[in-house]
Design an enzyme around this catalytic site. Structure first.
Site, PDB file in Angstrom:
ATOM      1  CB  CYS A 283      -0.964   0.012   1.179  1.00  0.00           C
ATOM      2  SG  CYS A 283      -0.168  -0.095   2.808  1.00  0.00           S
TER       3      CYS A 283
ATOM      4  CG  HIS B 195      -4.361   1.080   3.900  1.00  0.00           C
ATOM      5  ND1 HIS B 195      -3.810   0.084   3.127  1.00  0.00           N
ATOM      6  CD2 HIS B 195      -5.138   1.822   3.072  1.00  0.00           C
ATOM      7  CE1 HIS B 195      -4.249   0.216   1.884  1.00  0.00           C
ATOM      8  NE2 HIS B 195      -5.043   1.272   1.821  1.00  0.00           N
TER       9      HIS B 195
ATOM     10  CG  ASP C 260      -8.316   1.804   0.317  1.00  0.00           C
ATOM     11  OD1 ASP C 260      -7.237   1.247   0.034  1.00  0.00           O
ATOM     12  OD2 ASP C 260      -8.968   1.554   1.349  1.00  0.00           O
TER      13      ASP C 260
END
Length: 466
Positions: free
Chosen positions: A20, A126, A144
């Site tokens: 991520c 994240h 995201d």
């Protein structure tokens, strides 16, 4: 939503469950049109997750993810300007202002490090970029990068702050956010400090704490004595602390042609090198090193070769290792042959290039290292011509480091006349602009390392601060 349009053009899905941070950063770097300095595939210069490996091996990131500090380090390595804040270093009011400022511009983007649990989502820590801000409802748009799990979604900004104001159990530090933008120019064009080797702690301590004390000796009567005091007791791994920066490329990517960007970067570096060698301090350093080499004194950088052919094998192995995405150890890479070449095309100034053939198992890779230099005669392999060859070496590296030491380093010198001479030699006020910026950047790195050393900060925080 002005920042949204650039970001959405480069929106990508992380290619690994723990990528991520890498996906978020590559997305932001591409949105800012920052040049990666090398090609991705074919002729395209483009950031990909697999190219972001200068602060943490990809295999480690794939297994464990990446920390906030190491992602900041990656952004710096990639050429971005980075302002990073953990939540204990900022406030929600300041965070809101930053989000609003970057959302109303496409020159700056915010990366948020947060815990998914606060949003009742599955998963833990994240990274994702913020794509916009709704002032009426005080909400932030999270783009995201784990698109296989969640689409872009709006969250209340206070809730996002709560998700960031969370301890990362891996590092023991709070999460936070970073502002990524294009720099006015790349910092440290030619020289940089490194804390990759564990010896940075002892080297920083020596330069910042020990040298001022050593200079209080009654025996320090002239500039040569000052240099002797500084250089005689340098830590054994000093050469790992300050480096000159080279640019690498695959041979098939360039041939004998350089892009305008490559020429521009080399011209800047060559000018910095030229400016270093024109300052008065350089002449003293060169004289001292020459004297040390001619007698029994062990000179600094004694373990490092200044001849390009001598360093070519090591440099080419490092270059092949870097291009292969294995920024850990070059033990598996063997340089079969090297050569110093000179390119001169279309009336441009000659360019010095170290070329090598690097073998790794059954595969081999041709690597070019673009070396900043200015005219002096050197023989070129494969041709009967002469080429440029005054490349970075120990004397200019040490000169740059001495210029970068804080001015109070020299205050312990008892001889007033010598003290004033040292102030004159190390003064940055009258340096040419490029060299002044280079020296001040190095000084900033030194001061950061001093703070890290005083607070017993480990490499996790020291590297991104540099």
């Amino acid at each position: 939503m002005e920042g949204f349009y650039k970001l959405i053009s480069y929106f990508q899905t992380q290619s690994e469950p723990a990528y991520c941070g890498l996906a978020t950063l590559s997305m932001v770097l591409n949105a800012l049109a920052i040049d990666p300095g090398r090609k991705w595939k074919g002729p395209w210069r483009w950031f990909d997750e697999t190219m972001l490996d200068c602060c943490e091996p990809l295999e480690k990131v794939k297994a464990d993810g990446i920390s906030f500090g190491k992602l900041v380090c990656l952004a710096h390595c990639a050429g971005a300007k980075v302002d990073a804040f953990r939540t204990n270093q900022s406030t929600i009011e300041e965070f809101r202002k930053y989000v609003m400022a970057c959302s109303t511009s496409d020159d700056c983007h915010v990366i948020s490090s947060y815990h998914r649990g606060t949003f009742k989502q599955t998963g833990t820590g994240h990274f994702s970029p913020i794509g916009g801000y709704h002032a009426g409802r005080d909400m932030a748009l999270i783009l995201d990068v784990a698109r296989f799990k969640y689409p872009p979604h709006w969250v209340p900004l206070p809730l996002l702050w709560e998700a960031m104001d969370n301890i990362d159990e891996t590092t023991g530090h709070r999460r936070g956010f970073m502002l990524i933008s294009r720099p006015q120019r790349a910092p440290a064009l030619l020289y940089t400090l490194s804390c990759k080797h564990e010896s940075w702690v002892s080297t920083a301590k020596y330069l910042m704490d020990d040298v001022p004390v050593l200079l209080r000796s009654d025996d320090v009567k002239d500039v040569d004595k000052v240099l002797n005091v500084v250089f005689t007791s340098l830590p054994s791994k000093f050469g790992e602390f300050i480096k000159w920066v080279a640019e690498v490329r695959r041979q098939e990517d360039g041939g004998q042609n350089l892009s305008q960007e490559e020429k521009g970067r080399l011209a800047f570096k060559a000018e910095v090198l030229n400016q270093v060698q024109e300052v008065g301090l350089f002449k003293h350093v060169t004289k001292y090193l020459s004297s040390a080499n001619s007698c029994c004194t062990k000179p600094p950088f004694s373990g490092h070769k200044d001849n390009l052919p001598d360093i070519a094998a090591s440099v080419c192995c490092q270059g092949a290792e870097f291009l292969a995405g294995k920024y850990v150890s070059s033990n598996g890479f063997c340089c079969r042959e090297t050569c110093v070449k000179c390119f001169k095309t279309n009336g441009d100034k000659p360019i010095t290039v170290v070329s090598g053939t690097v073998v790794n198992g059954n595969s081999e890779q041709g690597v070019d290292v673009l070396v900043p230099s200015f005219p002096t005669k050197v023989g070129c392999c494969g041709s009967g011509s002469n080429c440029t060859g005054m490349h970075p070496a120990g004397d200019d590296v040490l000169t740059a480091l001495l210029l970068a030491l804080p001015i109070d380093t020299w205050t312990g010198i008892k001889d007033e006349k010598l003290l004033q001479e040292m102030y004159r030699l190390v003064s940055t006020e009258n340096l040419p602009t490029l060299l002044q910026e280079e020296v001040l950047h190095l000084r900033g790195q030194l001061l950061v390392l001093k703070r890290c050393q005083d607070n017993k900060v480990d490499d996790e925080l020291a590297a991104p601060l540099l």
